[in-house]
Design a protein around this motif. Sequence first.
Motif, PDB file in Angstrom:
ATOM      1  N   TYR A   1       0.831  -1.204   0.000  1.00 44.31           N
ATOM      2  CA  TYR A   1       0.000   0.000   0.000  1.00 44.31           C
ATOM      3  C   TYR A   1       0.868   1.257   0.000  1.00 44.31           C
ATOM      4  O   TYR A   1       0.654   2.183  -0.801  1.00 44.31           O
ATOM      5  N   LEU A   2       1.854   1.292   0.856  1.00 42.72           N
ATOM      6  CA  LEU A   2       2.725   2.467   0.949  1.00 42.72           C
ATOM      7  C   LEU A   2       3.573   2.634  -0.309  1.00 42.72           C
ATOM      8  O   LEU A   2       3.767   3.757  -0.790  1.00 42.72           O
ATOM      9  N   ARG A   3       4.069   1.537  -0.846  1.00 37.44           N
ATOM     10  CA  ARG A   3       4.851   1.627  -2.096  1.00 37.44           C
ATOM     11  C   ARG A   3       4.015   2.184  -3.242  1.00 37.44           C
ATOM     12  O   ARG A   3       4.516   2.919  -4.089  1.00 37.44           O
ATOM     13  N   ALA A   4       2.738   1.835  -3.269  1.00 39.76           N
ATOM     14  CA  ALA A   4       1.854   2.272  -4.355  1.00 39.76           C
ATOM     15  C   ALA A   4       1.323   3.688  -4.147  1.00 39.76           C
ATOM     16  O   ALA A   4       0.641   4.226  -5.018  1.00 39.76           O
ATOM     17  N   GLY A   5       1.608   4.282  -3.012  1.00 39.09           N
ATOM     18  CA  GLY A   5       1.168   5.655  -2.759  1.00 39.09           C
ATOM     19  C   GLY A   5      -0.145   5.760  -2.033  1.00 39.09           C
ATOM     20  O   GLY A   5      -0.635   6.874  -1.796  1.00 39.09           O
ATOM     21  N   GLY A   6      -0.758   4.633  -1.665  1.00 36.90           N
ATOM     22  CA  GLY A   6      -2.008   4.641  -0.914  1.00 36.90           C
ATOM     23  C   GLY A   6      -3.205   5.082  -1.729  1.00 36.90           C
ATOM     24  O   GLY A   6      -3.134   5.264  -2.952  1.00 36.90           O
ATOM     25  N   PHE A   7      -4.324   5.257  -1.045  1.00 40.15           N
ATOM     26  CA  PHE A   7      -5.527   5.762  -1.709  1.00 40.15           C
ATOM     27  C   PHE A   7      -5.324   7.228  -2.062  1.00 40.15           C
ATOM     28  O   PHE A   7      -4.978   8.036  -1.189  1.00 40.15           O
ATOM     29  N   PRO A   8      -5.526   7.606  -3.319  1.00 35.71           N
ATOM     30  CA  PRO A   8      -5.353   9.015  -3.683  1.00 35.71           C
ATOM     31  C   PRO A   8      -6.505   9.864  -3.152  1.00 35.71           C
ATOM     32  O   PRO A   8      -7.621   9.377  -2.957  1.00 35.71           O
ATOM     33  N   ALA A   9      -6.238  11.134  -2.927  1.00 37.17           N
ATOM     34  CA  ALA A   9      -7.225  12.065  -2.384  1.00 37.17           C
ATOM     35  C   ALA A   9      -8.128  12.572  -3.506  1.00 37.17           C
ATOM     36  O   ALA A   9      -8.052  13.732  -3.924  1.00 37.17           O
ATOM     37  N   VAL A  10      -9.005  11.695  -3.980  1.00 35.62           N
ATOM     38  CA  VAL A  10      -9.929  12.037  -5.063  1.00 35.62           C
ATOM     39  C   VAL A  10     -11.360  11.859  -4.561  1.00 35.62           C
ATOM     40  O   VAL A  10     -11.606  11.107  -3.614  1.00 35.62           O
ATOM     41  N   PRO A  11     -12.322  12.545  -5.170  1.00 33.75           N
ATOM     42  CA  PRO A  11     -13.711  12.444  -4.708  1.00 33.75           C
ATOM     43  C   PRO A  11     -14.305  11.051  -4.875  1.00 33.75           C
ATOM     44  O   PRO A  11     -15.218  10.665  -4.141  1.00 33.75           O
ATOM     45  N   HIS A  12     -13.819  10.289  -5.846  1.00 38.28           N
ATOM     46  CA  HIS A  12     -14.346   8.946  -6.116  1.00 38.28           C
ATOM     47  C   HIS A  12     -13.300   8.176  -6.915  1.00 38.28           C
ATOM     48  O   HIS A  12     -12.365   8.763  -7.471  1.00 38.28           O
ATOM     49  N   GLY A  13     -13.445   6.871  -6.962  1.00 38.16           N
ATOM     50  CA  GLY A  13     -12.541   6.054  -7.761  1.00 38.16           C
ATOM     51  C   GLY A  13     -11.196   5.785  -7.127  1.00 38.16           C
ATOM     52  O   GLY A  13     -10.284   5.285  -7.779  1.00 38.16           O
ATOM     53  N   GLU A  14     -11.053   6.088  -5.817  1.00 39.10           N
ATOM     54  CA  GLU A  14      -9.768   5.865  -5.152  1.00 39.10           C
ATOM     55  C   GLU A  14      -9.400   4.383  -5.099  1.00 39.10           C
ATOM     56  O   GLU A  14      -8.228   4.021  -5.150  1.00 39.10           O
ATOM     57  N   ASP A  15     -10.408   3.519  -5.029  1.00 41.61           N
ATOM     58  CA  ASP A  15     -10.157   2.085  -4.980  1.00 41.61           C
ATOM     59  C   ASP A  15      -9.605   1.583  -6.314  1.00 41.61           C
ATOM     60  O   ASP A  15      -8.629   0.820  -6.358  1.00 41.61           O
ATOM     61  N   HIS A  16     -10.188   2.053  -7.408  1.00 41.08           N
ATOM     62  CA  HIS A  16      -9.690   1.683  -8.737  1.00 41.08           C
ATOM     63  C   HIS A  16      -8.256   2.188  -8.943  1.00 41.08           C
ATOM     64  O   HIS A  16      -7.413   1.477  -9.483  1.00 41.08           O
ATOM     65  N   ALA A  17      -8.016   3.428  -8.523  1.00 42.69           N
ATOM     66  CA  ALA A  17      -6.682   4.008  -8.721  1.00 42.69           C
ATOM     67  C   ALA A  17      -5.621   3.227  -7.958  1.00 42.69           C
ATOM     68  O   ALA A  17      -4.530   2.953  -8.489  1.00 42.69           O
ATOM     69  N   LEU A  18      -5.912   2.858  -6.729  1.00 43.17           N
ATOM     70  CA  LEU A  18      -4.939   2.088  -5.954  1.00 43.17           C
ATOM     71  C   LEU A  18      -4.745   0.701  -6.543  1.00 43.17           C
ATOM     72  O   LEU A  18      -3.608   0.209  -6.628  1.00 43.17           O
TER      73      LEU A  18
END
Length: 260
Positions: free
Chosen positions: A183-200
């Motif tokens: 998780y930390l290597r990938a940068g975690g969940f991005p601070a976006v309004p939606h779609g953070e799960d897809h991005a991670l």
Amino acid sequence: MKRRVTGLVVAIPAHDEAEDLPEALRAVRAAYAHARRRLAGVPPLTLMVAADACSDSTAAVARREGAEVVVTGHRSAGAARAEAVARGLRKADTPAAHTWIATTDADSRVPADWLAHQLTCARDGWDCVLGTVRLAPPRSLEESVVRDLHRAHYFAERPAGTGRDWEHPHVHGANFGVAAAAYLRAGGFPAVPHGEDHALARALADGGARVLRTNACAVETSGRLTPRAPHGFGAFLHALRTGAALAGDAVGEPVRPGGG
């Protein structure tokens, strides 16, 4: 490669979820109790709720139910989920190499074997577990119709003859597990309004993480048709009901069954 797990964080973002949150938290605690009965050496649970931009008693309800709470004003599902994870990792204070993160949603109910399943996958060396969801039992005829539409859409790509499990295309923050180091290597969940799960999930796959897509332990999630987020799962169900879902899924990607 087997993994030793000494830390367990369950992170839940919540925006005005005082009504549904108690059942969600009780389900997580029941899953933890089940895991302790079934597995040896289950680590302590850090249960963290991010009460994000709430105008109700979400934070107080979470504390009453025994969760750790961080109050945020992000108005962003991604930022709230990331904050819940970050605070949970600090509270757990265990090495990232031996810590597992599981996330669900405040309007969802994890099954009794959810954490036993997550920990078994973690110990088996998976870096990420992408699970599936089912809509909660309908409370109206309209919700029943949408539930049937969602089921048909969700399983459309499952190969004929496939049993209960299959390598599904879905990603849901309501049923997401990840090793803390990955998780930390990938940068975690991005601070976006939606779609953070897809991005991670994309970042993990791009980084070479071992990702398990499994239907083995589905989470029950709300079938409410009044969206809380403009492009979230509720918005997808609303679009599915009206036929607009054919143009795209809940996170603006090419349409896939489920849209989550």
